[in-house]
Design a protein around this motif. Structure first.
Motif, PDB file in Angstrom:
ATOM      1  N   ASN A 194      67.952 -17.225  20.400  1.00 52.65           N
ATOM      2  CA  ASN A 194      67.384 -16.045  21.059  1.00 52.65           C
ATOM      3  C   ASN A 194      68.454 -15.016  21.390  1.00 52.65           C
ATOM      4  N   LEU A 195      69.350 -14.804  20.430  1.00 58.05           N
ATOM      5  CA  LEU A 195      70.427 -13.832  20.562  1.00 58.05           C
ATOM      6  C   LEU A 195      70.335 -12.815  19.442  1.00 58.05           C
ATOM      7  N   THR A 196      70.911 -11.646  19.663  1.00 58.12           N
ATOM      8  CA  THR A 196      71.135 -10.735  18.552  1.00 58.12           C
ATOM      9  C   THR A 196      72.428 -11.168  17.859  1.00 58.12           C
ATOM     10  N   GLY A 197      72.646 -10.650  16.657  1.00 58.45           N
ATOM     11  CA  GLY A 197      73.897 -10.956  15.963  1.00 58.45           C
ATOM     12  C   GLY A 197      75.107 -10.517  16.772  1.00 58.45           C
ATOM     13  N   SER A 198      75.013  -9.362  17.392  1.00 65.12           N
ATOM     14  CA  SER A 198      76.123  -8.844  18.190  1.00 65.12           C
ATOM     15  C   SER A 198      76.403  -9.733  19.395  1.00 65.12           C
ATOM     16  N   GLN A 199      75.344 -10.237  20.025  1.00 68.87           N
ATOM     17  CA  GLN A 199      75.526 -11.123  21.179  1.00 68.87           C
ATOM     18  C   GLN A 199      76.204 -12.432  20.762  1.00 68.87           C
ATOM     19  N   LEU A 200      75.822 -12.947  19.603  1.00 70.06           N
ATOM     20  CA  LEU A 200      76.449 -14.175  19.107  1.00 70.06           C
ATOM     21  C   LEU A 200      77.939 -13.949  18.853  1.00 70.06           C
ATOM     22  N   ILE A 201      78.256 -12.822  18.226  1.00 72.61           N
ATOM     23  CA  ILE A 201      79.666 -12.498  17.951  1.00 72.61           C
ATOM     24  C   ILE A 201      80.442 -12.347  19.255  1.00 72.61           C
ATOM     25  N   ASP A 202      79.833 -11.656  20.226  1.00 70.67           N
ATOM     26  CA  ASP A 202      80.503 -11.470  21.522  1.00 70.67           C
ATOM     27  C   ASP A 202      80.808 -12.811  22.181  1.00 70.67           C
ATOM     28  N   LEU A 203      79.864 -13.744  22.083  1.00 72.75           N
ATOM     29  CA  LEU A 203      80.083 -15.060  22.666  1.00 72.75           C
ATOM     30  C   LEU A 203      81.196 -15.812  21.940  1.00 72.75           C
ATOM     31  N   HIS A 204      81.175 -15.745  20.614  1.00 69.66           N
ATOM     32  CA  HIS A 204      82.163 -16.492  19.835  1.00 69.66           C
ATOM     33  C   HIS A 204      83.572 -15.950  20.041  1.00 69.66           C
ATOM     34  N   THR A 205      83.684 -14.654  20.281  1.00 72.38           N
ATOM     35  CA  THR A 205      85.002 -14.034  20.461  1.00 72.38           C
ATOM     36  C   THR A 205      85.388 -13.898  21.936  1.00 72.38           C
ATOM     37  N   SER A 206      84.571 -14.443  22.833  1.00 66.47           N
ATOM     38  CA  SER A 206      84.770 -14.193  24.270  1.00 66.47           C
ATOM     39  C   SER A 206      85.791 -15.103  24.927  1.00 66.47           C
ATOM     40  N   GLN A 207      86.227 -16.142  24.227  1.00 68.59           N
ATOM     41  CA  GLN A 207      87.094 -17.106  24.896  1.00 68.59           C
ATOM     42  C   GLN A 207      88.229 -17.558  23.986  1.00 68.59           C
ATOM     43  N   THR A 208      89.156 -18.263  24.597  1.00 67.06           N
ATOM     44  CA  THR A 208      90.282 -18.832  23.860  1.00 67.06           C
ATOM     45  C   THR A 208      89.988 -20.299  23.584  1.00 67.06           C
ATOM     46  N   TYR A 209      90.208 -20.706  22.336  1.00 65.00           N
ATOM     47  CA  TYR A 209      89.907 -22.074  21.909  1.00 65.00           C
ATOM     48  C   TYR A 209      91.192 -22.879  21.747  1.00 65.00           C
ATOM     49  N   THR A 210      91.093 -24.155  22.048  1.00 61.29           N
ATOM     50  CA  THR A 210      92.193 -25.081  21.808  1.00 61.29           C
ATOM     51  C   THR A 210      92.024 -25.732  20.444  1.00 61.29           C
ATOM     52  N   VAL A 211      93.105 -25.780  19.666  1.00 66.78           N
ATOM     53  CA  VAL A 211      93.093 -26.554  18.423  1.00 66.78           C
ATOM     54  C   VAL A 211      93.350 -28.002  18.825  1.00 66.78           C
ATOM     55  N   TYR A 212      92.319 -28.813  18.730  1.00 69.24           N
ATOM     56  CA  TYR A 212      92.431 -30.205  19.162  1.00 69.24           C
ATOM     57  C   TYR A 212      93.028 -31.101  18.082  1.00 69.24           C
ATOM     58  N   MET A 213      92.725 -30.815  16.834  1.00 71.63           N
ATOM     59  CA  MET A 213      93.246 -31.653  15.761  1.00 71.63           C
ATOM     60  C   MET A 213      93.063 -30.938  14.422  1.00 71.63           C
ATOM     61  N   LEU A 214      93.775 -31.432  13.410  1.00 72.02           N
ATOM     62  CA  LEU A 214      93.594 -30.988  12.034  1.00 72.02           C
ATOM     63  C   LEU A 214      93.020 -32.162  11.252  1.00 72.02           C
ATOM     64  N   GLY A 215      92.050 -31.898  10.391  1.00 71.44           N
ATOM     65  CA  GLY A 215      91.465 -33.000   9.649  1.00 71.44           C
ATOM     66  C   GLY A 215      90.389 -32.540   8.699  1.00 71.44           C
ATOM     67  N   PHE A 216      89.692 -33.513   8.080  1.00 72.54           N
ATOM     68  CA  PHE A 216      88.629 -33.275   7.119  1.00 72.54           C
ATOM     69  C   PHE A 216      89.199 -32.705   5.829  1.00 72.54           C
ATOM     70  N   LEU A 217      89.857 -31.561   5.927  1.00 73.40           N
ATOM     71  CA  LEU A 217      90.604 -30.951   4.831  1.00 73.40           C
ATOM     72  C   LEU A 217      92.003 -30.630   5.348  1.00 73.40           C
TER      73      LEU A 217
END
Length: 232
Positions: free
Chosen positions: A121-144
C-alpha cells in the motif's frame, strides 16, 4: 562475564563460534570483534575467517598446528579462540566504512518494485524513500562472490522471496528478501524482489580486494535516474 556464545566443530579442519541467532547489530559487533582480533594475530595456521550474521567460522591447518603445538589441533584452536573472546576489555575494532551505493529504481531495472509497492500500500516513491532512508549493516558475504547481505530493511518493506525464482537476475540488481536487502554481483538465478539496479561493480576478481563490500561496512543507497545509470 557471562558466556553468550558456543564453539563447535564444523568438519575436521574448522570450528564455528555461534552467538544468539538473530539479525542484531549488537550480536554482529561481537562477531566482528572476534574476526578482527583473530585477523590481527596473523597466525599462519588460521587459513580463513568467515563472519556471518551471528557466527564466525575459523578454518585452520591441522597439520601445521600439530607441528607447532603439543595439543590436538581442534583443542588448541578452541583455546586460542576462547582467549580472544574473553578479552572483551581489549576490544579490537576495524573502522567500518560508510559506502554510498547509487541505485536506479526505474521499473525497467526493478521489475518487482511496482508489485511490491502495491502489496505494501505504498507508491513507488514512498517505497524508494523507505529503502534509502536508513543506513544498512553488511552482515556477511555469500550466495555469490561479493553478494552483501544487509539489514534490516524497514518493517514496512520486509517481503518473502518470490514463489517462482527468476532464471536470470541481471548483475547489479538490488533486492529484498525477508528483512534483508542485497545486491547481485553477477548475473544469476534468484528469488529476491528486485527493486532497482546499481551501476557499481561489486565483484572484480582482477582487483587485489575483489569484493566491493566487506562484512561490517555501513551502506546507504542513493537514488539516481535512468539517464545517470545509463551514463555510468
Amino acid at each position: 562475564m557471562k558466556k553468550d556464545y558456543s564453539i563447535g566443530p564444523l568438519g575436521d579442519r574448522s570450528i564455528i563460534i555461534e552467538w544468539e541467532q538473530q539479525i542484531d547489530p549488537a550480536v554482529h559487533r561481537r562477531v566482528m570483534r572476534a574476526y578482527n582480533s583473530l585477523q590481527r594475530l596473523q597466525l599462519p595456521y588460521i587459513l580463513d575467517l568467515i563472519p556471518a550474521y551471528a557466527s564466525l567460522t575459523v578454518v585452520y591447518d591441522a597439520g601445521s598446528m600439530r607441528r607447532q603445538h603439543p595439543l590436538p589441533a581442534g583443542q588448541q584452536i578452541r583455546t586460542i579462540v576462547t582467549k580472544v573472546l574473553e578479552q572483551e576489555a581489549e576490544e579490537v575494532n576495524a573502522a567500518s566504512r560508510l559506502l554510498e551505493i547509487p541505485v536506479c529504481y526505474h521499473p525497467s531495472l526493478g521489475p518487482d518494485i511496482e508489485a511490491l509497492a502495491a502489496q505494501k500500500n505504498l507508491t513507488g516513491s514512498q517505497l524508494i524513500d523507505l529503502h534509502t532512508s536508513q543506513t544498512y549493516t553488511v552482515y556477511m558475504l555469500g550466495f555469490l562472490p561479493g553478494f552483501p547481505y544487509m539489514g534490516k530493511v524497514p518493517d514496512k518493506l520486509a517481503a518473502p522471496r518470490l514463489k517462482q525464482p527468476r532464471l536470470k537476475v541481471p548483475v547489479g540488481s538490488v533486492g529484498i528478501a525477508g528483512a534483508q536487502t542485497g545486491i547481485y554481483p553477477m548475473e544469476s538465478p534468484g528469488g529476491w524482489n528486485i527493486i532497482g539496479r546499481t551501476p557499481l561493480r561489486l565483484f572484480d576478481p582482477a582487483k587485489e580486494e575483489p569484493c566491493y563490500c566487506r562484512p561490517g561496512d555501513q551502506v546507504r543507497f542513493v537514488e539516481i535516474g535512468l539517464e545517470e545509470f545509463n551514463g555510468r
